[in-house]
Motif scaffolding. Structure first.
Motif, mmCIF file in Angstrom:
data_model
loop_
_atom_site.group_PDB
_atom_site.id
_atom_site.type_symbol
_atom_site.label_atom_id
_atom_site.label_comp_id
_atom_site.label_asym_id
_atom_site.label_seq_id
_atom_site.Cartn_x
_atom_site.Cartn_y
_atom_site.Cartn_z
ATOM 1 N N SER A 51 0.677 -1.190 -0.189
ATOM 2 C CA SER A 51 -0.183 0.006 -0.039
ATOM 3 C C SER A 51 0.846 1.300 0.059
ATOM 4 O O SER A 51 0.415 2.321 -0.322
ATOM 5 C CB SER A 51 -0.952 -0.063 1.226
ATOM 6 O OG SER A 51 0.021 0.295 2.507
ATOM 7 N N THR A 52 2.290 1.151 0.448
ATOM 8 C CA THR A 52 2.879 2.263 0.518
ATOM 9 C C THR A 52 3.265 2.759 -0.950
ATOM 10 O O THR A 52 3.813 3.905 -1.351
ATOM 11 C CB THR A 52 4.508 2.137 1.039
ATOM 12 O OG1 THR A 52 5.098 1.050 0.585
ATOM 13 C CG2 THR A 52 4.064 1.707 2.721
ATOM 14 N N ARG A 53 3.153 1.851 -2.155
ATOM 15 C CA ARG A 53 3.330 2.354 -3.441
ATOM 16 C C ARG A 53 2.069 2.990 -4.344
ATOM 17 O O ARG A 53 2.375 3.309 -5.328
ATOM 18 C CB ARG A 53 4.031 1.242 -4.119
ATOM 19 C CG ARG A 53 5.317 0.723 -3.538
ATOM 20 C CD ARG A 53 5.926 -0.512 -4.340
ATOM 21 N NE ARG A 53 7.096 -0.780 -3.895
ATOM 22 C CZ ARG A 53 8.344 -0.193 -4.327
ATOM 23 N NH1 ARG A 53 8.456 0.698 -5.048
ATOM 24 N NH2 ARG A 53 9.660 -0.716 -3.645
ATOM 25 N N ALA A 58 5.203 8.463 -1.504
ATOM 26 C CA ALA A 58 5.348 7.288 -0.527
ATOM 27 C C ALA A 58 5.643 8.106 0.910
ATOM 28 O O ALA A 58 5.868 9.277 0.846
ATOM 29 C CB ALA A 58 6.589 6.540 -0.724
ATOM 30 N N PRO A 59 5.178 7.367 2.120
ATOM 31 C CA PRO A 59 5.243 8.008 3.426
ATOM 32 C C PRO A 59 6.737 8.320 3.871
ATOM 33 O O PRO A 59 7.502 7.573 3.148
ATOM 34 C CB PRO A 59 4.490 6.936 4.190
ATOM 35 C CG PRO A 59 4.622 5.696 3.635
ATOM 36 C CD PRO A 59 4.585 6.084 1.953
ATOM 37 N N GLY A 64 6.778 5.444 7.477
ATOM 38 C CA GLY A 64 7.281 3.767 7.110
ATOM 39 C C GLY A 64 7.486 2.984 8.514
ATOM 40 O O GLY A 64 7.283 1.725 8.310
ATOM 41 N N LEU A 67 4.142 1.973 9.989
ATOM 42 C CA LEU A 67 3.764 1.004 9.083
ATOM 43 C C LEU A 67 4.381 -0.511 9.284
ATOM 44 O O LEU A 67 3.691 -1.488 9.439
ATOM 45 C CB LEU A 67 3.688 1.224 7.877
ATOM 46 C CG LEU A 67 2.926 0.465 6.819
ATOM 47 C CD1 LEU A 67 1.450 -0.115 7.168
ATOM 48 C CD2 LEU A 67 3.248 0.702 5.137
ATOM 49 N N VAL A 124 8.456 -2.195 0.518
ATOM 50 C CA VAL A 124 8.276 -0.810 1.115
ATOM 51 C C VAL A 124 9.319 -0.036 0.284
ATOM 52 O O VAL A 124 10.641 -0.292 0.164
ATOM 53 C CB VAL A 124 8.542 -0.683 2.649
ATOM 54 C CG1 VAL A 124 8.783 0.742 3.005
ATOM 55 C CG2 VAL A 124 7.337 -1.536 3.279
ATOM 56 N N ALA A 128 10.770 5.264 2.408
ATOM 57 C CA ALA A 128 9.892 4.916 3.605
ATOM 58 C C ALA A 128 10.702 4.163 4.742
ATOM 59 O O ALA A 128 10.029 3.751 5.541
ATOM 60 C CB ALA A 128 8.430 4.576 3.096
ATOM 61 N N ARG A 129 11.684 3.499 4.288
ATOM 62 C CA ARG A 129 12.154 2.555 5.028
ATOM 63 C C ARG A 129 12.936 3.225 6.235
ATOM 64 O O ARG A 129 13.876 4.098 6.061
ATOM 65 C CB ARG A 129 13.325 1.689 4.285
ATOM 66 C CG ARG A 129 12.519 0.918 3.305
ATOM 67 C CD ARG A 129 13.690 -0.090 2.359
ATOM 68 N NE ARG A 129 13.166 -0.440 1.453
ATOM 69 C CZ ARG A 129 13.985 -0.866 0.070
ATOM 70 N NH1 ARG A 129 15.147 -0.608 0.173
ATOM 71 N NH2 ARG A 129 13.385 -1.207 -0.878
#
Length: 224
Positions: A51-53, A58-59, A64, A67, A124, A128-129
């Motif tokens: 869902s992050t993509r 991206a968050p 991240g 999530l 991810v 966002a990592r």
């Protein structure tokens, strides 16, 4: 009196017997592993990671991290069912004790869980990592906490399936963790000044849950 060669041969024969028993036990243990709950939890975790993509943007790292913490909890809920065994009272009479049977289940599940977590991190986006070492430590502690709760439920009860109760306990622990202020809790963000202290607390959680799992692995107390 037995000679030196006979005394030396006894441990070797015992080792061969245990090896043969383990080889015979691997197929039924593999077939008895619960699949629906872990598969559902793993699929949900991958969907959350994917869902992050979907959004245009991206968050960030903090989003991240939160999530990934949720995904780690989802995976741990799946592991809460790892020790469920409908034939528990039948397999209890096998020559090999519960520590070896439980160890076989863990040996089969750990590589799959590690591959799943690696896939989650790859899905991810890089932007966002969070720090991978720290978030993996948190995921490992959460997973071992689920196994420790399941081991305790089996140790102190005669239930064959403890996954649902373990998942509820794990969810309750997660809610309580979220209520603790970040300064003293486990949900600190990397930009906050007590981030390193939080990682030490996560390492302590991992150590305690590993010890609890080892202590609760022997045969259940009710059998005595």
């Amino acid at each position: 009196m037995s000679g030196p060669s006979e005394r030396t041969g006894r441990p070797e024969r015992r080792t061969n017997v245990i090896r043969a028993q383990l080889q015979a036990l691997v197929p039924p243990v593999w077939r008895s592993l619960p699949r629906r709950a872990p598969a559902a939890a793993g699929g949900t975790g991958l969907l959350l990671a994917a869902s992050t993509r979907w959004p245009a943007e991206a968050p960030g790292e903090d989003g991240g991290l939160m999530l990934l913490r949720l995904i780690a909890l989802t995976g741990a809920v799946g592991l809460a069912f790892l020790l469920d065994d409908p034939a528990r009272h039948t397999t209890a009479t096998t020559p090999l004790g519960r520590p070896l049977r439980a160890g076989l289940r863990l040996a089969m599940a750990v590589p799959l869980a590690a591959l799943w977590w690696a896939a989650v991190l790859l899905v991810v986006p890089a932007s966002a990592r969070p720090p991978l070492g720290q978030v993996t430590l948190e995921a490992a502690a959460t997973a071992v906490a689920a196994v420790a709760l399941a081991s305790a439920a089996i140790r102190f009860s005669d239930r064959a399936e403890v996954g649902k109760g373990t998942a509820l306990w794990l969810g309750g622990a997660a809610v309580l963790t979220g209520l603790v202020p970040a300064r003293w809790g486990l949900l600190t963000l990397p930009g906050q000044p007590w981030w390193e202290e939080t990682q030490l607390r996560w390492a302590a959680v991992l150590a305690v849950t590993l010890a609890a799992t080892a202590l609760c692995t022997p045969e259940p107390l009710r059998r005595r």
